[in-house]
Write a protein that holds these residues in place. Structure first.
Motif, PDB file in Angstrom:
ATOM      1  N   ASN A 146      13.015  49.292  35.975  1.00  0.00           N
ATOM      2  CA  ASN A 146      12.604  48.304  34.975  1.00  0.00           C
ATOM      3  C   ASN A 146      13.155  46.902  35.214  1.00  0.00           C
ATOM      4  OD1 ASN A 146      11.188  50.272  33.322  1.00  0.00           O
ATOM      5  ND2 ASN A 146      13.215  51.099  32.903  1.00  0.00           N
ATOM      6  N   ASN A 147      13.953  46.715  36.250  1.00  0.00           N
ATOM      7  CA  ASN A 147      14.547  45.430  36.607  1.00  0.00           C
ATOM      8  C   ASN A 147      15.566  44.927  35.588  1.00  0.00           C
ATOM      9  OD1 ASN A 147      14.834  43.285  38.499  1.00  0.00           O
ATOM     10  ND2 ASN A 147      13.550  41.981  37.222  1.00  0.00           N
ATOM     11  N   CYS A 148      16.039  45.779  34.669  1.00  0.00           N
ATOM     12  CA  CYS A 148      17.017  45.352  33.676  1.00  0.00           C
ATOM     13  C   CYS A 148      18.361  45.052  34.344  1.00  0.00           C
ATOM     14  CB  CYS A 148      17.220  46.434  32.621  1.00  0.00           C
ATOM     15  SG  CYS A 148      15.746  46.798  31.666  1.00  0.00           S
ATOM     16  N   TYR A 149      18.981  43.972  33.907  1.00  0.00           N
ATOM     17  CA  TYR A 149      20.300  43.586  34.391  1.00  0.00           C
ATOM     18  C   TYR A 149      21.328  44.656  34.029  1.00  0.00           C
ATOM     19  CZ  TYR A 149      24.684  40.994  34.667  1.00  0.00           C
ATOM     20  OH  TYR A 149      25.964  40.589  34.970  1.00  0.00           O
ATOM     21  N   GLN A 150      22.170  45.033  34.994  1.00  0.00           N
ATOM     22  CA  GLN A 150      23.233  46.018  34.771  1.00  0.00           C
ATOM     23  C   GLN A 150      24.615  45.362  34.802  1.00  0.00           C
ATOM     24  OE1 GLN A 150      22.246  49.325  34.113  1.00  0.00           O
ATOM     25  NE2 GLN A 150      20.250  48.353  34.161  1.00  0.00           N
ATOM     26  N   CYS A 151      24.933  44.688  35.901  1.00  0.00           N
ATOM     27  CA  CYS A 151      26.225  44.030  36.049  1.00  0.00           C
ATOM     28  C   CYS A 151      26.155  43.058  37.227  1.00  0.00           C
ATOM     29  CB  CYS A 151      27.355  45.046  36.242  1.00  0.00           C
ATOM     30  SG  CYS A 151      27.251  46.046  37.746  1.00  0.00           S
ATOM     31  N   ARG A 152      27.243  42.368  37.428  1.00  0.00           N
ATOM     32  CA  ARG A 152      27.343  41.367  38.489  1.00  0.00           C
ATOM     33  C   ARG A 152      28.386  41.837  39.499  1.00  0.00           C
ATOM     34  NH1 ARG A 152      27.480  34.971  37.901  1.00  0.00           N
ATOM     35  NH2 ARG A 152      28.920  34.422  39.543  1.00  0.00           N
ATOM     36  N   ILE A 153      28.196  41.462  40.747  1.00  0.00           N
ATOM     37  CA  ILE A 153      29.184  41.740  41.794  1.00  0.00           C
ATOM     38  C   ILE A 153      29.544  40.414  42.449  1.00  0.00           C
ATOM     39  CG2 ILE A 153      29.722  42.978  43.922  1.00  0.00           C
ATOM     40  CD1 ILE A 153      27.458  44.944  43.249  1.00  0.00           C
ATOM     41  N   GLU A 154      30.833  40.195  42.644  1.00  0.00           N
ATOM     42  CA  GLU A 154      31.329  38.994  43.327  1.00  0.00           C
ATOM     43  C   GLU A 154      32.326  39.397  44.405  1.00  0.00           C
ATOM     44  OE1 GLU A 154      33.317  36.514  40.466  1.00  0.00           O
ATOM     45  OE2 GLU A 154      31.435  35.859  39.557  1.00  0.00           O
ATOM     46  N   ARG A 155      32.676  38.432  45.231  1.00  0.00           N
ATOM     47  CA  ARG A 155      33.791  38.609  46.156  1.00  0.00           C
ATOM     48  C   ARG A 155      35.061  38.711  45.326  1.00  0.00           C
ATOM     49  NH1 ARG A 155      30.420  34.674  47.902  1.00  0.00           N
ATOM     50  NH2 ARG A 155      29.368  35.083  49.876  1.00  0.00           N
ATOM     51  N   ALA A 156      35.973  39.547  45.725  1.00  0.00           N
ATOM     52  CA  ALA A 156      37.192  39.782  44.946  1.00  0.00           C
ATOM     53  C   ALA A 156      38.009  38.523  44.762  1.00  0.00           C
ATOM     54  CB  ALA A 156      38.040  40.879  45.588  1.00  0.00           C
ATOM     55  N   GLY A 157      37.994  37.594  45.684  1.00  0.00           N
ATOM     56  CA  GLY A 157      38.795  36.392  45.587  1.00  0.00           C
ATOM     57  C   GLY A 157      38.154  35.245  44.841  1.00  0.00           C
ATOM     58  N   ASP A 158      36.883  35.377  44.413  1.00  0.00           N
ATOM     59  CA  ASP A 158      36.201  34.294  43.715  1.00  0.00           C
ATOM     60  C   ASP A 158      36.734  34.143  42.293  1.00  0.00           C
ATOM     61  OD1 ASP A 158      34.731  33.871  45.969  1.00  0.00           O
ATOM     62  OD2 ASP A 158      32.837  34.621  45.144  1.00  0.00           O
ATOM     63  N   SER A 159      36.583  32.932  41.742  1.00  0.00           N
ATOM     64  CA  SER A 159      36.964  32.681  40.351  1.00  0.00           C
ATOM     65  C   SER A 159      36.047  33.493  39.446  1.00  0.00           C
ATOM     66  CB  SER A 159      36.802  31.200  40.026  1.00  0.00           C
ATOM     67  OG  SER A 159      37.660  30.439  40.833  1.00  0.00           O
ATOM     68  N   PRO A 160      36.574  33.928  38.296  1.00  0.00           N
ATOM     69  CA  PRO A 160      35.739  34.701  37.369  1.00  0.00           C
ATOM     70  C   PRO A 160      34.513  33.914  36.914  1.00  0.00           C
ATOM     71  CG  PRO A 160      38.050  34.787  36.723  1.00  0.00           C
ATOM     72  CD  PRO A 160      37.932  33.772  37.823  1.00  0.00           C
ATOM     73  N   ALA A 161      33.413  34.630  36.711  1.00  0.00           N
ATOM     74  CA  ALA A 161      32.181  34.007  36.225  1.00  0.00           C
ATOM     75  C   ALA A 161      32.396  33.475  34.829  1.00  0.00           C
ATOM     76  CB  ALA A 161      31.059  35.039  36.233  1.00  0.00           C
ATOM     77  N   MET A 162      31.874  32.306  34.571  1.00  0.00           N
ATOM     78  CA  MET A 162      32.034  31.705  33.254  1.00  0.00           C
ATOM     79  C   MET A 162      30.954  32.148  32.276  1.00  0.00           C
ATOM     80  SD  MET A 162      34.797  30.170  33.475  1.00  0.00           S
ATOM     81  CE  MET A 162      34.766  29.445  31.863  1.00  0.00           C
TER      82      MET A 162
END
Length: 165
Positions: A146-162
């Motif tokens: 269904n293309n529903c958003y589940q979660c986000r993945i980032e590089r471990a060293g990146d600043s947290p998403a705002m």
């Protein structure tokens, strides 16, 4: 580029705002219902137990409106739940056999050629692979059906998403 990753939930301040009645991405109040069981909460990244109250709302995990800022339905525990401990471990709510994993640039737009359906157990490896590309700032995990958003993945060293984007 580091190959370490972290899965991020909906930010706690956003979850609290929706629970307090803040309108969703369409300007509507979140709908409150009782769970039939198995719905994934985007804040704790675990399933909402049968009979537990939950919210359904339109969510746009991007900081601004723009053509690639997809909006869709998500579920959230109606009562406060602990936010998912950001880590590189596959969240427990990812129980389907596969998901879409797609990369986005710093401009919050899709990086073409990065998206694809990935077997659930292969998500961490695919995420590490995609995040070696300097044009990809972060990834979304979305439902393959269904293309529903589940979660986000980032590089471990990146600043947290705002703001999810």
């Amino acid at each position: 580029m580091t190959s370490e990753i972290r899965f991020l939930p909906m930010p706690a301040d956003e979850a609290a705002a929706y629970r307090a009645g803040t309108p969703d991405a369409y300007g509507l109040a979140p709908e409150r219902r009782l769970s039939p069981g198995g719905y994934p909460c985007r804040h704790c990244l675990a399933e909402i137990a049968e009979g537990a109250p939950y919210l359904t709302l339109a969510y746009r995990p991007f900081p601004t409106l723009q053509p690639y800022a997809e909006t869709g339905p998500i579920f959230l525990h109606a009562e406060a739940c602990p936010g998912y401990e950001t880590s590189g471990i596959l969240p427990p709510m990812l129980t389907s056999p596969d998901y879409i994993v797609r990369g986005y640039g710093r401009d919050d737009r899709i990086v073409y050629g990065s998206g694809g359906v990935v077997a659930t157990e292969a998500i961490p490896g695919r995420a590490r692979e995609l995040l070696t590309d300097p044009d990809i700032a972060y990834l979304h995990v979305r439902s393959a059906r269904n293309n529903c958003y589940q979660c986000r993945i980032e590089r471990a060293g990146d600043s947290p998403a705002m703001n999810g984007g």
